[in-house]
Each structure stands twice: as C-alpha cells, then as structure tokens.
Design an enzyme around this catalytic site. Structure first.
Site, mmCIF file in Angstrom:
data_model
loop_
_atom_site.group_PDB
_atom_site.id
_atom_site.type_symbol
_atom_site.label_atom_id
_atom_site.label_comp_id
_atom_site.label_asym_id
_atom_site.label_seq_id
_atom_site.Cartn_x
_atom_site.Cartn_y
_atom_site.Cartn_z
ATOM 1 N NE ARG A 122 -4.376 -1.629 1.471
ATOM 2 C CZ ARG A 122 -5.289 -2.140 2.268
ATOM 3 N NH1 ARG A 122 -5.142 -2.097 3.557
ATOM 4 N NH2 ARG A 122 -6.369 -2.712 1.764
ATOM 5 C CD GLN A 127 -3.075 5.855 -3.467
ATOM 6 O OE1 GLN A 127 -3.320 6.606 -4.413
ATOM 7 N NE2 GLN A 127 -3.138 6.268 -2.218
ATOM 8 C CG ASP A 130 -4.920 -1.960 -2.305
ATOM 9 O OD1 ASP A 130 -5.173 -3.165 -2.122
ATOM 10 O OD2 ASP A 130 -4.815 -1.140 -1.381
ATOM 11 C CB SER A 133 -8.206 -0.886 -1.507
ATOM 12 O OG SER A 133 -7.301 -0.785 -0.431
ATOM 13 C CE1 TYR A 230 1.335 -2.693 9.221
ATOM 14 C CE2 TYR A 230 2.798 -0.800 9.465
ATOM 15 C CZ TYR A 230 2.319 -1.860 8.720
ATOM 16 O OH TYR A 230 2.826 -2.092 7.472
#
Length: 439
Positions: A122, A127, A130, A133, A230
C-alpha cells in the site's frame, strides 16, 4: 509475433467475477499483446463474448491457456488448470496462499511465475493495483444491502400521518476500507450509524462520514497506533473495558456489521454467543470475515443462520463477487495496472524486473521455486496449515466476550438452528495490517 494474454472462465461455480473488461482488453492490445478470452468468461459479470470481441480479443477455449505468456485470473489456479499452463508463464491472481502450502508448491512445480495480487504494497505508486481495497470497498457496500434485505424493516426515519418509523441503528466494527464504505452506505440509507476500531486515527474518518465513534478513549487508546499506522496490542485491562462497552452497545443495535481481519491469521472473534443472545429479536449481524473463521460466534460460511432469540447472522461468502459486474471492472483495472509495469516500453514484451519493489512483494513462485520469504518452506510440502507467517498485530481490543455481555432474565445463550459447517478455507491475506477491510 506478440505475446499472448489469456483470461479464463473461473472454474469455481460460485465465482462470477472475471479478470478482464472490454476496456482492459483494448489496453492490453495497445501494449502489444494478443488477447484470448475463454468463451463465457464474463457472462456472470454481464460482459458477453461479443463485447470482448469488439474490444479486440479472440474468443477461445480453456486449452488456449497452453499458448499464453500471461494468465490473468480471479482465483488461484487449480491443479487441473496448472497442467495446461506452459512453463515460465506469468499468472496474476488472488492466490490465497496462507494455509495452502501444497497449492503454492504445486505452482512452483508447474514452473509458473505466480503473483499474489493481495500482497500488493500500500504505497502511492500501487494504489491503482490494490485489489484488496477495490474489492473490500464493494464488500462494505454489499454488506449493508444484505443487512437491509434481512432486516425487513425501513432503515431511514419516516414521519407520516399514520405514525413515525424510527431509524435503524447500525454498528460497524472495524473502520478499514470495507468498514468505512459500510458506514457511508448505511448513512446514505438513513440509518443512525456508530462504529469502532482499534486505531485512534479511525475516529476522525468515522466522524467525517457522519457516524459516532465508540471506544474507551483513555491514555492507552491515544497511544494505540504505531508511526506506520499499525494497531498496537492493548493491555488486558483495556481489552476488558472495551469489551464491556462494545457488548452493551451491541445489545441496543438493529444491525451489526463486522469487518476485522488479521493478515495470515484467523479472524478475531468480536461478538460472542452471549452478546448475540442479548440482542433484540429481528436484529441482523453481517460477518464479512466468515471465510477466515468469522468475527461472530455462530456464523456459518455461506448461510444465514437464525438464532433461538430471533437474531439473523449473515455469513455470505465472496461478498464482493455478489456484485460481480462492478467488482470485475475494478479488479480488471487492478491487474492491468500491475501488468503494465512489467512490459518494456520499447520492446512491447513482458520483462519482469525482479528487483522492483512491487514484484518482490507479490511474487510467490518463479523458476520452479517458491521465492516469497513468507512461504519459503512451502516447497517442502509440510502438513496443511503449517507454514511461516509474517508478523501481525492481534486485534483483540474489540472482543466482546461472554462475561461482558449484558444479562437478561430467562434468556439462554443463542444457538444456531443449523448445524455448524466444516471450518472454512482462509480468505485472502494482506501483507499490511493497515486499513484492514475484508477479503
């Protein structure tokens, strides 16, 4: 002579998506590829063979995979499909390698260069590639549509001469890609929406969509995210406080949508049977993590289960694939964008740069070997389920356990009316725990 790209019809009867669209076929031809689409590959995605033909593809059969230099798929190739591929062919798909070491080893033996699209890093450059997503976004939308269908009541508040219909209360657990889209969709339909997540940064995202954030916001929570975005594992004391708050909140909801996934591991249990038992009859839970073991106790893969207290637990599989026409268009664009980076601008030939960060992150097998470090031992074919996994942060802070559930007199813990199904196959994994959504 140009190189050939083959797009097969998925062999799984429950998979309606296809790995190409008329638009990407045109673009592939523009890169210098000869494109062959298996007959009927796009039927379930509302793309007839004629549309692919107009875009410049030849309509072929499954055996044409043997002449392909590149194979674009939705799911990992089966053993039968691998036998038809030529050695050295590049295969791009969602490979679902965790817990499937034998399948990874089989791809290595077949001599293909396999790319796991779900491992796409990512970063800004990637993008458009992905797949997690793009598919999670649609899964979050569809989860609300499925919930509304099972709820069989109106979601928005309606004021009429005959009386007022109250707005449905929707709680979304997990504010990643799928969760945020679920929040947005439920809000558009007029529901009163709340949400929770283990990352403090999610609070602002939830609020920006008009929903209320639910969490124990103490000092520990404020420090619960690393510099890389994270989630940190929380203390047991915090987990207990969060579990009590979540369980109490769930009991008041009409619809609960769970989206929590952990890369390479079973989905965390967020809602226990006793919490389900405390919900109102007619309430609905949609478990988007059911393919990885589920967030809701009592969820059954591929089933809609009604508990003894009249709560429905929805466990549809391949939720993005339930709207295949939309999902295929996005997925096909993801595949094309990645493949384009591996084609020489001057030569118009596939030239894989094994030093490229995208290639390093996604390449599973190459030259007859398993090359991804997380699956290096797959070639040894250990017992199924034994494999090396990358580190992941346990998302235990959302767990609503039995002790935390509000109690009601005379009510026993809910039990599904249908027999439990065998443990489901794990769904696609993600290299990063950031912005987790659904498989």
């Amino acid at each position: 002579m140009g190189q050939t790209v083959f797009i097969p019809r998925e062999v799984d009867p429950d998979e309606g998506r296809v790995a190409a669209s008329p638009d990407t076929v045109k673009r592939l031809a523009g890169l210098g590829f000869d494109v062959i689409v298996e007959a009927g590959a796009g039927t379930a995605s509302r793309i007839p063979d004629a549309e692919f033909s107009k875009a410049g593809a030849a309509i072929g059969k499954a055996a044409d995979a043997g002449k392909a230099d590149v194979v674009l798929k939705v799911r990992r190739p089966t053993d039968g499909e691998l036998k038809t591929y030529k050695k050295g062919a590049a295969v791009l798909a969602t490979m679902d390698p965790y817990g499937n070491d034998a399948a990874v080893a089989a791809m290595a033996r077949a001599g293909i260069t396999a790319f796991a699209m779900e491992f796409m890093p990512r970063i800004t450059r990637a993008q458009v590639m992905d797949v997690l997503s793009s598919q999670a976004n649609l899964a979050g939308y569809q989860a609300v549509i499925d919930a509304a269908a099972e709820y069989d009541r109106a979601l928005p508040m309606m004021m009429t001469a005959a009386g007022t219909v109250p707005a449905a209360k929707v709680f979304v657990m997990g504010a990643g890609v799928a969760g945020l889209q679920a929040i947005a969709t439920a809000r558009r339909l007029g529901a009163v929406v709340t949400a929770t997540d283990v990352r403090p940064a999610a609070k602002e995202q939830v609020a920006s969509l008009g929903a209320k954030f639910i969490a124990v916001e103490d000092e520990e929570f404020k420090a619960a995210e690393t510099a890389g975005g994270y989630a940190k594992e929380m203390s047991k004391e915090y987990q207990a406080k969060q579990a009590a708050l979540t369980a109490e909140h769930i009991a008041k909801q009409d619809i609960v949508i769970t989206t929590a996934l952990i890369p390479g591991r079973p989905a965390p249990k967020l809602v226990s049977a006793s919490v389900v038992a405390a919900m109102k009859p007619g309430s609905v839970l949609v478990d988007l993590a059911v393919e990885r073991g589920g967030n809701v106790e009592g969820a059954v893969p591929g089933k809609v289960v009604t508990t003894d207290n009249g709560v429905k637990i929805v466990g549809h599989l391949n939720v993005a694939g339930r709207i295949a026409a939309s999902a295929s268009l996005l997925y096909a664009k993801n595949l094309f964008a990645f493949l384009e980076t591996m084609v020489g601008k001057q030569t118009k030939q596939l030239a894989v740069n094994r030093d490229d960060e995208l290639v390093k992150a996604t390449m599973l097998t190459d030259g007859g070997k398993v090359v991804h470090p997380a699956f290096a031992k797959a070639a040894e074919e250990p017992p199924k389920g034994q494999h090396d996994e990358p580190a992941a942060i346990l998302a235990t802070t959302l767990v609503a356990d039995a002790e935390a559930a509000p109690k009601r007199r005379g009510r026993k813990p809910a039990a599904p009316k249908e027999a439990a199904a065998p443990k489901p196959k794990r769904a696609t994994a993600k290299k990063s725990a950031k912005n987790e959504g659904t498989a």
